[in-house]
Design a protein around this motif. Structure first.
Motif, short mmCIF file in Angstrom:
data_model
loop_
_atom_site.label_atom_id
_atom_site.label_comp_id
_atom_site.label_asym_id
_atom_site.label_seq_id
_atom_site.Cartn_x
_atom_site.Cartn_y
_atom_site.Cartn_z
N PRO A 88 0.82 -1.22 0.00
CA PRO A 88 0.00 0.00 0.00
C PRO A 88 0.84 1.26 0.00
N THR A 89 0.20 2.35 -0.35
CA THR A 89 0.83 3.66 -0.27
C THR A 89 0.92 4.09 1.19
N LEU A 90 2.08 4.59 1.59
CA LEU A 90 2.32 5.02 2.97
C LEU A 90 2.22 6.54 3.06
N LEU A 91 1.57 7.02 4.12
CA LEU A 91 1.43 8.46 4.33
C LEU A 91 1.85 8.82 5.75
N ALA A 92 2.74 9.79 5.88
CA ALA A 92 3.20 10.26 7.19
C ALA A 92 4.02 11.52 6.96
N THR A 93 4.45 12.14 8.05
CA THR A 93 5.40 13.24 7.93
C THR A 93 6.79 12.65 7.73
N GLN A 94 7.73 13.48 7.26
CA GLN A 94 9.09 12.98 7.10
C GLN A 94 9.68 12.58 8.45
N PHE A 95 9.35 13.32 9.50
CA PHE A 95 9.82 13.00 10.84
C PHE A 95 9.39 11.59 11.23
N THR A 96 8.13 11.26 10.96
CA THR A 96 7.63 9.93 11.30
C THR A 96 8.25 8.87 10.38
N PHE A 97 8.39 9.17 9.10
CA PHE A 97 9.04 8.22 8.19
C PHE A 97 10.47 7.90 8.64
#
Length: 269
Positions: A88-97
Motif C-alpha cells: 500500500p501507499t504510505l502516508l506520514a510526515t518525514q519526521f515519522t518516516f
C-alpha cells in the motif's frame, strides 16, 4: 458510503477487551489504515480483513502504540504478496518516516525492498497538508498538539461524487488545539481521543501531556458542528470509566456520542 471499522480503541496501556487505537476506513475501492500499533496483524485478523485489502497506511506519529506494527505489516507484504500486487501507499510526515525507517532497519533490515517499493506521500508536520488518493477521495491533515518528541497530525477524509459528500475526522493523539475544530468542521463523524477526564483527573481539567479530556472532545464536537462523536484512546482504568467519559462529553455535545468496541463497523451514508 464510508465504512469505519474500529480495530482498537485503547491508549498505550490497552484495556483487557481492546488493543491500541487503530482504524480502517473503506471508501469505494480504497481501504485506509489509520495507525499501526504492535498487534495490527491480530487486529485485522479479528475482523476478517487481510492486509492485502489495504490500499493506504496513514500513521499519525511515531509513538510505539501507533507505529510498532509497521515492521510486521511490511513483513506480511514481503511474505504474502505476489508480484502482481504492490504494497500500500504510505502516508506520514518525514519526521515519522525517519522513525519508521530506523525501526525497520533495526528489527528486520532490508527485506527484498518491499518497504522501498511502497509508494510514499510525505505530509507536512507543521502546516496543513492534503493528498488526492482517488478522484473522489481527498485526505486533509493538520498538526495536532501532542509531543515535541513525537509530533502528530490528524486526518480528515472527504468523499464526493459517486461516494457521496461525506467527511470523517480523526484527531489521533492531541491536547487542546483549534486545529481539531478546523479538521472536523461539519464532519459526519469525529473520532476524538479522550484519554483523560475532568471527573477522573480533576487536577488536569484541560488535558495533560498532549492528551485530551472527554469534556474537550465534546466541546470540539459542538464547535465543529459534527454529527457523531466517537471517544477513543481510552486507557486501562476502572470499569465505570466509559460511562463517566460518555456523560462528560454529552454535557458539551448534544449529538450522538459513543465509545466503540473493537470490531465495531460504522457506516456513513
Amino acid at each position: 458510503m464510508i465504512e469505519v471499522i474500529f480495530l482498537g480503541i485503547s491508549s498505550a496501556l490497552p484495556m483487557r477487551d481492546s488493543a491500541n487505537a487503530a482504524y480502517l476506513v473503506r471508501a469505494g475501492n480504497e481501504c485506509i489504515l489509520i495507525d499501526c500499533g504492535p498487534a495490527i496483524l491480530q487486529q485485522l485478523d479479528a475482523v476478517g480483513i487481510s492486509p492485502a485489502e489495504i490500499t493506504h497506511v496513514f500513521i499519525t506519529h511515531r509513538h510505539a502504540d501507533h507505529c510498532l506494527g509497521y515492521p510486521m505489516l511490511m513483513l506480511w507484504y514481503e511474505l504474502q504478496l505476489g508480484e502482481s500486487k504492490a504494497p500500500p501507499t504510505l502516508l506520514a510526515t518525514q519526521f515519522t518516516f525517519d522513525a519508521l525507517d530506523t525501526v525497520m532497519a533495526t528489527v528486520l533490515g532490508r527485506i527484498a525492498g518491499v518497504t522501498e517499493s511502497a509508494p510514499r506521500i510525505v505530509l507536512p508536520q507543521d502546516a496543513p497538508g492534503q493528498a488526492q488518493i482517488h478522484p473522489n477521495i481527498l485526505l486533509r491533515t493538520l498538526p495536532m498538539a501532542h509531543s515535541p518528541f513525537a509530533p502528530s497530525i490528524g486526518i480528515r477524509i472527504e468523499t464526493r461524487g459517486a461516494l457521496g459528500d461525506h467527511a470523517i475526522a480523526f484527531t489521533g493523539d492531541t491536547g487542546p488545539t483549534e486545529n481539531v475544530v478546523h479538521l472536523a468542521r461539519d464532519a459526519d463523524l469525529l473520532v476524538h481521543e479522550a484519554t483523560l477526564s475532568v471527573t477522573l483527573t480533576p487536577d488536569q481539567p484541560d488535558g495533560f501531556a498532549g492528551h485530551s479530556t472527554a469534556q474537550r472532545a465534546g466541546m470540539n464536537a459542538r464547535a465543529a458542528n459534527v454529527r457523531k462523536l466517537a471517544l477513543t484512546h481510552i486507557d486501562a482504568r476502572d470499569a465505570q470509566q466509559r460511562q463517566i467519559l460518555l456523560e462528560e462529553a454529552a454535557r458539551e455535545f448534544s449529538g450522538h456520542v459513543f465509545i466503540p468496541v473493537s470490531g465495531l463497523s460504522v457506516v456513513v451514508e
